[in-house]
Design a protein around this motif. Structure first.
Motif, short mmCIF file in Angstrom:
data_model
loop_
_atom_site.label_atom_id
_atom_site.label_comp_id
_atom_site.label_asym_id
_atom_site.label_seq_id
_atom_site.Cartn_x
_atom_site.Cartn_y
_atom_site.Cartn_z
N SER A 6 0.85 -1.20 0.00
CA SER A 6 0.00 0.00 0.00
C SER A 6 0.88 1.25 0.00
O SER A 6 2.02 1.23 0.50
N TYR A 58 0.51 3.66 1.84
CA TYR A 58 0.75 4.01 3.24
C TYR A 58 1.93 3.23 3.83
O TYR A 58 2.66 3.75 4.67
N ASP A 59 2.13 2.00 3.36
CA ASP A 59 3.31 1.24 3.79
C ASP A 59 4.58 1.94 3.31
O ASP A 59 5.57 2.02 4.04
#
Length: 135
Positions: A3, A5-6
């Motif tokens: 993701s 966000y990762d």
């Protein structure tokens, strides 16, 4: 596939970890028991916005959020140790800095400190780091 966000978290964590003489880090969702009398920091990724950067089909996306780093120092010695730790983090994440990890570029909009708070055996000062990325 990871993701976005990762990727953002990884870039910010690598930058935080690169700060010289940083005390222990209490990473999110990892067991950590603070040691009385020993300073530590506790970061947290807080996404706040995900929206198209432009109109049209398959637009580039704009993400923004905050990286909160709470700085904990032993109580009883005044605020200067927490202030010094907060300043060290603010300096590393200065506004207009680009944090790069692989192909991920996270831009820093601001870095500012919050008020100090006494909690049992620790005194803490929060640092709020505003970030954004186009993907």
């Amino acid at each position: 596939m990871a993701s976005i966000y990762d990727d953002i978290r990884s870039a910010l964590e690598v930058k935080l970890n690169s700060i010289a003489d940083l005390p222990d880090v209490a990473w999110e969702n990892v067991s950590y028991s603070p040691t009385t009398g020993q300073s530590y920091v506790r970061p947290k990724l807080i996404p706040t916005r995900r929206e198209p950067a432009v109109r049209g089909l398959n637009p580039q996306m704009y993400y923004q959020g905050m990286y909160r780093v709470d700085c904990f120092v032993p109580t009883g010695a005044g605020p200067s140790a927490a202030d010094d730790l907060a300043d060290k983090i603010i300096d590393a994440f200065e506004a207009t800095t680009d944090v790069v990890n692989g192909s991920t570029i996270v831009s820093i909009r601001y870095a500012e400190r919050d008020m100090g708070v006494a909690e049992d055996t620790f005194y803490s000062v929060g640092v709020d780091i505003g970030w954004y990325i186009y993907s």
